[in-house]
Design a protein around this motif. Structure first.
Motif, short mmCIF file in Angstrom:
data_model
loop_
_atom_site.label_atom_id
_atom_site.label_comp_id
_atom_site.label_asym_id
_atom_site.label_seq_id
_atom_site.Cartn_x
_atom_site.Cartn_y
_atom_site.Cartn_z
N THR A 27 60.71 29.38 32.95
CA THR A 27 60.40 30.50 33.84
C THR A 27 58.98 30.39 34.43
OG1 THR A 27 59.58 31.85 32.02
CG2 THR A 27 61.90 32.10 32.58
N GLU A 28 58.31 29.28 34.13
CA GLU A 28 56.93 29.13 34.62
C GLU A 28 56.89 28.64 36.07
OE1 GLU A 28 54.17 30.07 33.07
OE2 GLU A 28 55.42 30.79 31.45
N LEU A 29 55.82 28.98 36.76
CA LEU A 29 55.63 28.48 38.12
C LEU A 29 55.39 26.96 38.05
CD1 LEU A 29 53.21 31.16 39.69
CD2 LEU A 29 55.68 30.95 39.99
N PRO A 30 55.74 26.23 39.11
CA PRO A 30 55.55 24.77 39.07
C PRO A 30 54.09 24.32 39.19
CG PRO A 30 56.50 25.44 41.16
CD PRO A 30 56.44 26.68 40.32
N ILE A 31 53.19 25.24 39.50
CA ILE A 31 51.76 24.87 39.56
C ILE A 31 50.96 25.86 38.70
CG2 ILE A 31 51.88 23.88 41.89
CD1 ILE A 31 50.44 26.55 42.79
N ALA A 32 49.74 25.46 38.35
CA ALA A 32 48.87 26.36 37.57
C ALA A 32 48.08 27.24 38.55
CB ALA A 32 47.92 25.54 36.72
N VAL A 33 48.15 28.55 38.32
CA VAL A 33 47.46 29.49 39.21
C VAL A 33 46.35 30.21 38.44
CG1 VAL A 33 47.72 31.54 40.67
CG2 VAL A 33 49.57 29.87 40.53
N THR A 34 45.11 30.02 38.89
CA THR A 34 43.98 30.72 38.27
C THR A 34 43.53 31.84 39.19
OG1 THR A 34 43.24 28.73 37.14
CG2 THR A 34 41.59 30.46 37.44
N LEU A 35 43.45 33.02 38.62
CA LEU A 35 43.02 34.18 39.40
C LEU A 35 41.57 34.48 39.07
CD1 LEU A 35 44.00 36.38 41.33
CD2 LEU A 35 44.67 37.70 39.34
N MET A 36 40.73 34.32 40.09
CA MET A 36 39.30 34.58 39.91
C MET A 36 39.04 35.95 40.53
SD MET A 36 36.22 32.36 41.55
CE MET A 36 36.45 30.83 40.72
N THR A 37 38.98 36.96 39.70
CA THR A 37 38.88 38.32 40.23
C THR A 37 37.56 38.96 39.88
OG1 THR A 37 41.26 38.64 40.03
CG2 THR A 37 39.96 40.61 40.09
N ALA A 38 36.87 39.48 40.89
CA ALA A 38 35.66 40.26 40.63
C ALA A 38 36.13 41.55 39.95
CB ALA A 38 34.95 40.57 41.94
N LEU A 39 35.55 41.84 38.79
CA LEU A 39 36.06 42.96 37.99
C LEU A 39 36.01 44.28 38.75
CD1 LEU A 39 34.56 41.96 34.56
CD2 LEU A 39 36.99 42.26 35.07
N PRO A 40 37.14 44.97 38.81
CA PRO A 40 37.13 46.29 39.45
C PRO A 40 36.60 47.36 38.47
CG PRO A 40 39.35 45.72 38.79
CD PRO A 40 38.47 44.59 38.34
N LYS A 41 36.42 48.57 38.98
CA LYS A 41 35.91 49.67 38.14
C LYS A 41 36.91 50.08 37.06
CE LYS A 41 35.40 52.49 41.58
NZ LYS A 41 35.18 53.61 42.46
N GLY A 42 36.42 50.77 36.06
CA GLY A 42 37.27 51.41 35.05
C GLY A 42 38.21 50.42 34.37
N ASN A 43 39.49 50.83 34.26
CA ASN A 43 40.47 49.98 33.58
C ASN A 43 41.31 49.16 34.55
OD1 ASN A 43 39.68 51.03 31.13
ND2 ASN A 43 41.18 52.70 31.20
N GLY A 44 40.81 49.04 35.79
CA GLY A 44 41.59 48.37 36.83
C GLY A 44 42.03 46.96 36.47
N PHE A 45 41.19 46.24 35.71
CA PHE A 45 41.54 44.85 35.41
C PHE A 45 42.76 44.77 34.47
CE2 PHE A 45 40.61 40.52 33.61
CZ PHE A 45 40.80 39.84 34.80
N GLU A 46 42.98 45.84 33.70
CA GLU A 46 44.16 45.85 32.80
C GLU A 46 45.44 45.75 33.62
OE1 GLU A 46 44.09 49.15 30.10
OE2 GLU A 46 42.10 48.61 29.34
N GLN A 66 60.97 27.46 43.47
CA GLN A 66 62.27 27.06 44.01
C GLN A 66 63.20 28.27 43.99
OE1 GLN A 66 62.95 24.10 45.25
NE2 GLN A 66 60.82 23.58 44.79
N PRO A 67 64.09 28.37 44.98
CA PRO A 67 65.02 29.50 44.95
C PRO A 67 65.91 29.44 43.70
CG PRO A 67 65.58 27.97 46.72
CD PRO A 67 64.30 27.50 46.12
N ILE A 68 66.23 30.60 43.15
CA ILE A 68 67.09 30.64 41.97
C ILE A 68 68.53 30.65 42.46
CG2 ILE A 68 67.75 32.03 39.96
CD1 ILE A 68 64.84 33.20 40.14
N THR A 69 69.32 29.69 41.99
CA THR A 69 70.71 29.65 42.44
C THR A 69 71.63 30.05 41.29
OG1 THR A 69 70.69 27.33 41.87
CG2 THR A 69 70.44 27.87 44.20
N ASN A 70 72.71 30.70 41.61
CA ASN A 70 73.71 31.04 40.58
C ASN A 70 74.60 29.85 40.37
OD1 ASN A 70 72.84 33.67 40.23
ND2 ASN A 70 74.02 34.36 42.01
#
Ligand code: SAM
Length: 242
Positions: A68-87, A237-241
């Motif tokens: 179920t993993e994406l085919p590439i590694a994705v790193t999210l570099m996020t400037a921390l938002p206020k309060g509990n937003g990062f949760e 990739q599209p999920i096929t039945n």
């Protein structure tokens, strides 16, 4: 429904999983599993097994081959938002397939996170990975200054994007269609007050392409969720039945 539990790889020995008292409590008191009941144990690094509860430990029945993993590694570099937003960002972006979170302190970041926050974010990433049936638990790195973060990901093999508002930039999707990412992708999103001009210039000089997420201004919490959704939709990739 088969419940999922992330274990530390050190807990597994041959066909046995030694459960911590917290995990025993969770399986038997919270999930109400009984002796012999099955659940999925995952080491958070790509391996998972069907296991069954036996006394205070669990016995591995068979390995699971899930994907179920994406085919590439994705790193999210996020400037921390206020309060509990990062949760909320960690929860939603884990469900969407993020590989690593790099919380950053930018010029306009208002939050100064405590160690407790870091532990909480990691717990949320674990729970969201269990819930969304992933094979890995994303890494939540220690918060780092934005300028240092740019250096950390300085790698020609990594496609790097910075989400910007109010300046001319093509949509992220346009970039991904023109140049599909091969292995690693880093995407940076700013805080409530946005990036400073110097930060955007610094990121571009460090190899980041400025991208838009559309004509509307998204909240600092919404932008990373949209960015990872766009990446996931474009690389998966599209999920096929069958
Ligand atoms: N105060 C900023 C302004 O007025 O332009 C808005 C900052 S926005 C709340 C927080 C961050 O989300 C931005 O720094 C950017 O990284 C990202 N973002 C929000 N909307 C975006 C959009 N339409 N395109 C690209 N990035 C966006």
């Amino acid at each position: 429904m088969v419940y999922r539990l992330v274990i530390d790889p050190a807990q597994q020995q041959n066909e046995q999983i030694h459960l911590t008292s917290q995990q025993q409590h969770y399986l038997s008191r919270v999930l109400r599993l009984r002796e012999g009941d099955r659940f999925v144990a995952m080491d958070g690094r790509g391996k998972s097994w069907i296991a069954r509860l036996v006394g205070m430990s669990a016995q591995i029945i068979e390995p699971l081959s899930e994907s179920t993993e994406l085919p590439i590694a994705v790193t999210l570099m996020t400037a921390l938002p206020k309060g509990n937003g990062f949760e909320e960002i960690v929860r939603c972006c884990t469900e969407l397939g993020t590989t690593a979170f790099m919380p950053t302190i930018s010029d306009r970041t208002l939050l100064n996170p405590s160690t407790n926050k870091l532990e909480r974010w990691r717990k949320i990433a674990t729970e969201a990975a269990e819930q969304s049936e992933r094979q890995i638990v994303p890494v939540v790195l220690d918060p780092i200054d934005f300028a240092k973060a740019l250096i950390e990901v300085d790698d020609l093999e990594t496609d790097r994007y910075i989400c910007v508002t109010r300046i001319e930039a093509n949509h992220l999707l346009t970039h991904l269609r023109e140049k599909p990412p091969k292995n690693n992708l880093v995407i940076a999103t700013g805080p409530e007050g946005g990036w400073t001009e110097a930060e955007v210039k610094g990121a571009i000089a460090a190899g980041f392409a400025p991208v838009s997420l559309g004509r509307r201004i998204l909240r600092a919490i919404t932008a990373p969720i949209v960015a990872v959704s766009v990446v996931a939709a474009s690389v998966e990739q599209p999920i096929t039945n069958q």
